[in-house]
Design a protein around this motif. Structure first.
Motif, PDB file in Angstrom:
ATOM      1  N   ALA A 239       0.833  -1.196   0.000  1.00 20.49           N
ATOM      2  CA  ALA A 239       0.000   0.000   0.000  1.00 20.49           C
ATOM      3  C   ALA A 239       0.871   1.251   0.000  1.00 20.49           C
ATOM      4  O   ALA A 239       0.568   2.242  -0.666  1.00 20.49           O
ATOM      5  CB  ALA A 239      -0.934  -0.002   1.208  1.00 20.49           C
ATOM      6  N   LEU A 240       1.997   1.189   0.738  1.00 20.56           N
ATOM      7  CA  LEU A 240       2.892   2.347   0.744  1.00 20.56           C
ATOM      8  C   LEU A 240       3.559   2.522  -0.616  1.00 20.56           C
ATOM      9  O   LEU A 240       3.951   3.617  -0.984  1.00 20.56           O
ATOM     10  CB  LEU A 240       3.969   2.169   1.814  1.00 20.56           C
ATOM     11  CG  LEU A 240       3.569   2.485   3.244  1.00 20.56           C
ATOM     12  CD1 LEU A 240       4.699   2.115   4.177  1.00 20.56           C
ATOM     13  CD2 LEU A 240       3.241   3.957   3.394  1.00 20.56           C
ATOM     14  N   GLY A 241       3.681   1.412  -1.352  1.00 20.80           N
ATOM     15  CA  GLY A 241       4.458   1.457  -2.583  1.00 20.80           C
ATOM     16  C   GLY A 241       3.667   1.761  -3.826  1.00 20.80           C
ATOM     17  O   GLY A 241       4.233   1.781  -4.905  1.00 20.80           O
ATOM     18  N   THR A 242       2.382   1.978  -3.715  1.00 22.93           N
ATOM     19  CA  THR A 242       1.622   2.260  -4.933  1.00 22.93           C
ATOM     20  C   THR A 242       1.028   3.653  -4.863  1.00 22.93           C
ATOM     21  O   THR A 242       0.685   4.134  -3.791  1.00 22.93           O
ATOM     22  CB  THR A 242       0.524   1.217  -5.169  1.00 22.93           C
ATOM     23  OG1 THR A 242      -0.230   1.631  -6.286  1.00 22.93           O
ATOM     24  CG2 THR A 242      -0.374   1.062  -3.989  1.00 22.93           C
ATOM     25  N   SER A 243       0.946   4.296  -6.031  1.00 22.64           N
ATOM     26  CA  SER A 243       0.407   5.650  -6.025  1.00 22.64           C
ATOM     27  C   SER A 243      -0.992   5.688  -6.613  1.00 22.64           C
ATOM     28  O   SER A 243      -1.626   6.719  -6.636  1.00 22.64           O
ATOM     29  CB  SER A 243       1.322   6.580  -6.808  1.00 22.64           C
ATOM     30  OG  SER A 243       1.333   6.197  -8.159  1.00 22.64           O
ATOM     31  N   ARG A 244      -1.470   4.559  -7.118  1.00 21.42           N
ATOM     32  CA  ARG A 244      -2.821   4.566  -7.682  1.00 21.42           C
ATOM     33  C   ARG A 244      -3.841   4.367  -6.585  1.00 21.42           C
ATOM     34  O   ARG A 244      -3.816   3.359  -5.875  1.00 21.42           O
ATOM     35  CB  ARG A 244      -2.965   3.433  -8.697  1.00 21.42           C
ATOM     36  CG  ARG A 244      -2.231   3.742  -9.945  1.00 21.42           C
ATOM     37  CD  ARG A 244      -2.494   2.707 -10.966  1.00 21.42           C
ATOM     38  NE  ARG A 244      -1.507   2.866 -12.024  1.00 21.42           N
ATOM     39  CZ  ARG A 244      -1.614   2.335 -13.210  1.00 21.42           C
ATOM     40  NH1 ARG A 244      -2.638   1.587 -13.488  1.00 21.42           N
ATOM     41  NH2 ARG A 244      -0.695   2.537 -14.107  1.00 21.42           N
ATOM     42  N   LEU A 245      -4.756   5.310  -6.459  1.00 19.31           N
ATOM     43  CA  LEU A 245      -5.686   5.251  -5.337  1.00 19.31           C
ATOM     44  C   LEU A 245      -6.613   4.040  -5.379  1.00 19.31           C
ATOM     45  O   LEU A 245      -6.830   3.417  -4.347  1.00 19.31           O
ATOM     46  CB  LEU A 245      -6.461   6.558  -5.246  1.00 19.31           C
ATOM     47  CG  LEU A 245      -5.561   7.720  -4.822  1.00 19.31           C
ATOM     48  CD1 LEU A 245      -6.291   9.029  -4.913  1.00 19.31           C
ATOM     49  CD2 LEU A 245      -5.067   7.517  -3.415  1.00 19.31           C
TER      50      LEU A 245
ATOM     51  N   LEU B 159      -6.072  -2.811  -1.889  1.00 17.57           N
ATOM     52  CA  LEU B 159      -5.141  -3.454  -0.953  1.00 17.57           C
ATOM     53  C   LEU B 159      -5.669  -3.363   0.472  1.00 17.57           C
ATOM     54  O   LEU B 159      -5.614  -4.338   1.232  1.00 17.57           O
ATOM     55  CB  LEU B 159      -3.763  -2.786  -1.043  1.00 17.57           C
ATOM     56  CG  LEU B 159      -2.990  -3.038  -2.335  1.00 17.57           C
ATOM     57  CD1 LEU B 159      -1.735  -2.191  -2.381  1.00 17.57           C
ATOM     58  CD2 LEU B 159      -2.629  -4.494  -2.445  1.00 17.57           C
ATOM     59  N   VAL B 160      -6.180  -2.185   0.819  1.00 21.31           N
ATOM     60  CA  VAL B 160      -6.683  -2.015   2.185  1.00 21.31           C
ATOM     61  C   VAL B 160      -7.920  -2.875   2.403  1.00 21.31           C
ATOM     62  O   VAL B 160      -8.125  -3.424   3.492  1.00 21.31           O
ATOM     63  CB  VAL B 160      -6.967  -0.531   2.456  1.00 21.31           C
ATOM     64  CG1 VAL B 160      -7.620  -0.345   3.800  1.00 21.31           C
ATOM     65  CG2 VAL B 160      -5.671   0.234   2.423  1.00 21.31           C
ATOM     66  N   THR B 161      -8.743  -3.034   1.360  1.00 14.67           N
ATOM     67  CA  THR B 161      -9.903  -3.924   1.459  1.00 14.67           C
ATOM     68  C   THR B 161      -9.452  -5.338   1.769  1.00 14.67           C
ATOM     69  O   THR B 161      -9.988  -6.010   2.658  1.00 14.67           O
ATOM     70  CB  THR B 161     -10.663  -3.933   0.127  1.00 14.67           C
ATOM     71  OG1 THR B 161     -10.928  -2.605  -0.248  1.00 14.67           O
ATOM     72  CG2 THR B 161     -11.933  -4.710   0.256  1.00 14.67           C
TER      73      THR B 161
END
Lengths: 301, 220
Positions: free
Chosen positions: B19-25, B31-33
């Motif tokens: 999650a820290l490594g991606t910039s696409r919302l 990922l958080v889901t």
């Protein structure tokens, strides 16, 4: 003795098959019938029958490049166990030699590319070594974690000692395996780092370095690529396959099946992902390093 | 049980770094889901003879974190029409390094804590600390309001993992109340996102400092 023979035969003969499987998977995803799985062998046979055209500006390094690369990779492959088939060569600390043999192979590929004096090939070499700078620490961290887990420093001990379902240590092995998979993709110039099918000079990495090679030399390079995929893939497969004490043939089948699955997975990754912009590739490789590093921390706890 | 629990928690750690490594919302939200879903299964793994509380908690968590909250967020994202965190205060790469450093420190710190013998080998405490730290990195370094909501969610995931340590001690009602609060909070943030976008034409939360009591509030 028989085992050594089988190990060497596997190492020499089988690698191109998996490139064929990757290509077939990609063809299936694109809705094409695709080339036969054995096509890489036909290509190699065709290339080895041809003559090489060698540029007059090049010297001996250019011709030595592919030969040294393939011999380094074969040497490195001798140290990797294929599941329960013991490696032909194994000694204390051979993982360092393994990593540096891969490094030497890379050095000669890039040196041969620079030897041609083409600016594009120079660009490719620069990219190759830049990304390798980030991939190599990841591989070392991964090996370090696994060495810590098994308490040995030889590749055969590490790779036969680790298997899934080994008690409470499933978690770090998974992390390391995820990191090593990214490194596998990066080292073999696969999407998302490099595209083996691209022929646009500005974006190529590996393919651009070998533009000037032809005939048997190109064949050697393609064989080397297959070999490298096979070697690094079997590292991953050795880690991920569960422990077993089956008959020899079943274990061989398990290994080949797992390699096939890994190739299909690589094919799927290549089909569903676009390659990353060049400036994002370091992020991916650092992520691989971090995964291996966190795995190491979890083990060392 | 312990093996599976630790595997799940390692996956949670992996998701933190991703999650820290991606910039696409949208990817971050996905990922958080996934992380929320994994965490929702944890109560079932911790208490091996399933008790009604753990089952209800697992189902409620799966429903809220796995389905309800992401759908609210995705909907909000579609309405405000942004897809990327363009200019995080700390770049993607440094924030990943920070996250890994945080994970390492959490592991180190948890090994110093006097935990009860049953918990000493499990990853529950380090994973929760690392997740909380990841949430903090998100909250402090990402400027888009959506990323901040995601950071808040990750932070809450970490606290949830920590709460699992004392599922027996903590009243069941508290956990359920927390989940309800979370849903309401995300729901409200979805509305706030829209308003920020309407007012500033951007989701940069730094612009919020320009807000003051003003009669010329845009009447849209």
């Amino acid at each position: 003795m028989v085992q050594i023979l089988i190990h060497i035969l596997l190492l020499v003969i089988i690698p191109p098959l998996f490139l064929g499987i990757i290509n077939k998977t990609k063809a299936c995803f694109a809705g094409r019938k695709g080339m036969p799985v054995l096509q890489p062998y036909y290509d190699l046979a065709k290339l080895f029958r041809k003559k090489s055209v060698i540029s007059r500006t090049t010297g001996w390094v250019f011709q030595a490049g592919p030969v040294v690369t393939v011999s380094c990779l074969l040497f490195a492959g001798l140290m990797i166990p294929f599941y329960r088939i013991n490696p032909s060569l194994s000694f204390y600390g051979d993982l360092i030699l393994f990593a540096y043999l891969l490094g030497l192979a890379r050095f000669f590929t890039t040196a041969a590319a620079l030897e041609t004096g083409s600016s594009f090939e120079g660009m490719g070499s620069a990219r190759e070594v830049t990304f390798a700078c980030l991939a190599e620490p990841g591989m070392f961290l991964g090996f370090l974690a696994l060495a810590r887990l098994t308490g040995t420093l030889s590749l055969s001990g590490i790779l036969t000692g680790v298997s899934l379902g080994a008690g409470t240590l499933l978690a770090p092995v998974l992390l390391v395996a995820a990191g090593l998979f990214i490194i596998l993709l990066a080292e073999n110039c696969r999407i998302p780092v490099d595209d083996p099918n691209t022929h646009l000079e500005l974006t190529m990495i590996h393919e651009v370095m070998v533009l000037d090679h032809s005939g048997p030399m190109l064949g050697l390079i393609q064989y080397g690529a297959a070999l490298k995929y096979f070697i690094l893939g079997s590292v991953l497969v050795d880690i991920l396959l569960p422990d077993s004490n089956q008959f020899f043939l079943i274990e061989l089948g398990l290994f080949l099946g797992a390699m096939g699955l890994l190739s299909i997975m690589t094919g799927i990754v290549e089909s569903v992902m676009a390659r990353l912009p060049m400036r994002r590739v370091p992020n991916l490789l650092v992520a691989a390093c971090l995964l291996c590093g966190v795995g190491f921390l979890l083990i060392g706890r | 049980m312990q093996t599976y629990l630790n595997t799940f928690l390692a996956l949670v750690l992996l998701l933190n770094l991703l999650a820290l490594g991606t910039s696409r919302l949208p990817t971050v939200i996905r990922l958080v889901t996934l992380q929320g879903g994994l965490i929702g299964l944890l109560p079932l793994l911790i208490h091996s003879p399933w008790r009604p509380e753990s089952v209800v908690l697992a189902i409620a968590t799966l429903l809220t974190k796995g389905i309800l909250i992401p759908s609210i967020l995705i909907k909000a994202l579609r309405e405000v029409q942004i897809r990327r965190e363009i200019e995080p205060l700390i770049g993607i790469l440094p924030s990943m390094l920070l996250g890994a450093l945080g994970t390492g420190l959490a592991l180190l710190f948890a090994s110093l804590l006097p935990l009860i013998p049953g918990q000493a080998n499990s990853l529950l405490v380090p994973a929760s600390l690392a997740t909380v730290l990841t949430g903090c990195i998100f909250l402090t370094s990402r400027m888009k309001a959506v990323s901040q909501v995601v950071g808040y969610l990750i932070l809450e995931n970490g606290i949830f993992i920590f709460g699992l340590l004392m599922l027996e001690a903590m009243p069941f009602m508290v956990e359920m109340g927390l989940l309800l609060d979370l849903v309401v909070c995300i729901f409200v943030s979805g509305i706030i996102l829209n308003h920020i976008k309407d007012t500033f034409d951007s989701l940069d939360t730094r612009l919020l400092t320009a807000l003051k009591e003003d009669t010329s509030w845009p009447q849209k």
